[in-house]
Design a protein around this motif. Structure first.
Motif, PDB file in Angstrom:
ATOM      1  N   TYR A 188       4.992   2.268  10.764  1.00  0.00           N
ATOM      2  CA  TYR A 188       4.271   3.404  10.448  1.00  0.00           C
ATOM      3  C   TYR A 188       5.131   4.471   9.768  1.00  0.00           C
ATOM      4  O   TYR A 188       6.239   4.664  10.291  1.00  0.00           O
ATOM      5  N   SER A 221       5.105   8.677   8.831  1.00  0.00           N
ATOM      6  CA  SER A 221       4.045   9.999   8.961  1.00  0.00           C
ATOM      7  C   SER A 221       5.251  11.326   8.935  1.00  0.00           C
ATOM      8  O   SER A 221       6.254  11.202   9.223  1.00  0.00           O
ATOM      9  N   GLU A 277      -1.947  11.562   4.566  1.00  0.00           N
ATOM     10  CA  GLU A 277      -0.316  11.862   4.747  1.00  0.00           C
ATOM     11  C   GLU A 277       0.338  12.280   3.377  1.00  0.00           C
ATOM     12  O   GLU A 277       1.464  13.024   3.551  1.00  0.00           O
TER      13      GLU A 277
END
Length: 242
Positions: A152, A154, A199
């Motif tokens: 991921y 972020s 995001e």
């Protein structure tokens, strides 16, 4: 041997520093410095600037550079370089950021080197940052699995350090991507994904669609020019190098 090309998306418009790519950086413009430093790494068979503006085209041609000129509006650098594949014949495509004038040879060699593994379709770079830096939403963080593939990305600090473990490592994503040609074409044919919109990170479109991104660590901290202060810092760095 696969043919490797660096494609540098170069958009004229910019929010925080207008026309930043044509600003002077020690007698050459930012985009000229980026092109020349990318070429000087000797990592690539070809280096191209992909732009939507005639002034950028002119400046790159002044230093003998290859330019793909597009009048098509694109939302991202990935879309812009995908269009250039109609002219650029290469097996591995590296998306080099146009506002990073000091490219690092070792980082780029390490990045393209992972494609010796035939299962790798996409790769990118990461570097260690402090816990304080991890709190900055302008620094995109990445966590990986045991193979080094991204789990991921972020703007939030990840992983969340619930029990306040000491010396927990935080990794900043450096936005230089390398793709196999087919993977880049596939990526840019996909619609924006949910997490990408949340995001505002286009690499999440890849993860949501099942792509693996092999992350390669580097100690090189790129100098990206987004503000006047960044430009002045780059001028200082160049002065120290000369």
């Amino acid at each position: 041997m696969p043919k490797i090309a660096a494609l540098i998306p170069a958009r004229y418009a910019s929010t925080r520093l207008p026309a930043k790519l044509v600003q002077d950086l020690g007698g050459k413009s930012v985009i000229q410095r980026t092109y020349l430093s990318t070429l000087a790494t000797n990592v690539f068979d070809e280096v191209w600037v992909v732009t939507d503006h005639l002034e950028i085209k002119k400046q790159v041609e002044e230093v003998g550079g290859n330019v793909f000129y597009s009048e098509t509006a694109h939302e991202s650098g990935s879309d812009r370089i995908a269009e250039a594949l109609e002219k650029v014949e290469a097996d591995i495509i590296v998306n080099v950021q146009g506002d990073e004038p000091f490219q690092d040879e070792k980082s780029l060699k390490d990045l393209v080197g992972v494609f010796e593994n035939k299962t790798v379709e996409i790769a990118s770079l990461k570097t260690l940052i402090s816990e304080d830096e991890a709190q900055n939403p302008n620094f995109v963080k990445v966590i990986t699995d045991l193979k080094g593939d991204a789990l991921y990305f972020s703007r939030s600090p990840i992983p969340y350090n619930r029990d306040k473990i000491r010396d927990l490592q935080y990794w900043k994503h450096i936005g230089i991507y390398a793709y196999r040609r087919e993977a880049l074409i596939h990526f840019t044919s996909l619609e924006k994904s949910t997490l990408e919109k949340v995001e505002m990170l286009e690499q999440l479109r890849l993860l949501e669609n099942g792509f693996k991104i092999r992350m390669v660590s580097t100690v090189h901290h790129a100098v990206a020019i987004d503000t006047l202060e960044d430009l002045e810092r780059a001028r200082s760095i160049l002065g120290l190098r000369n």
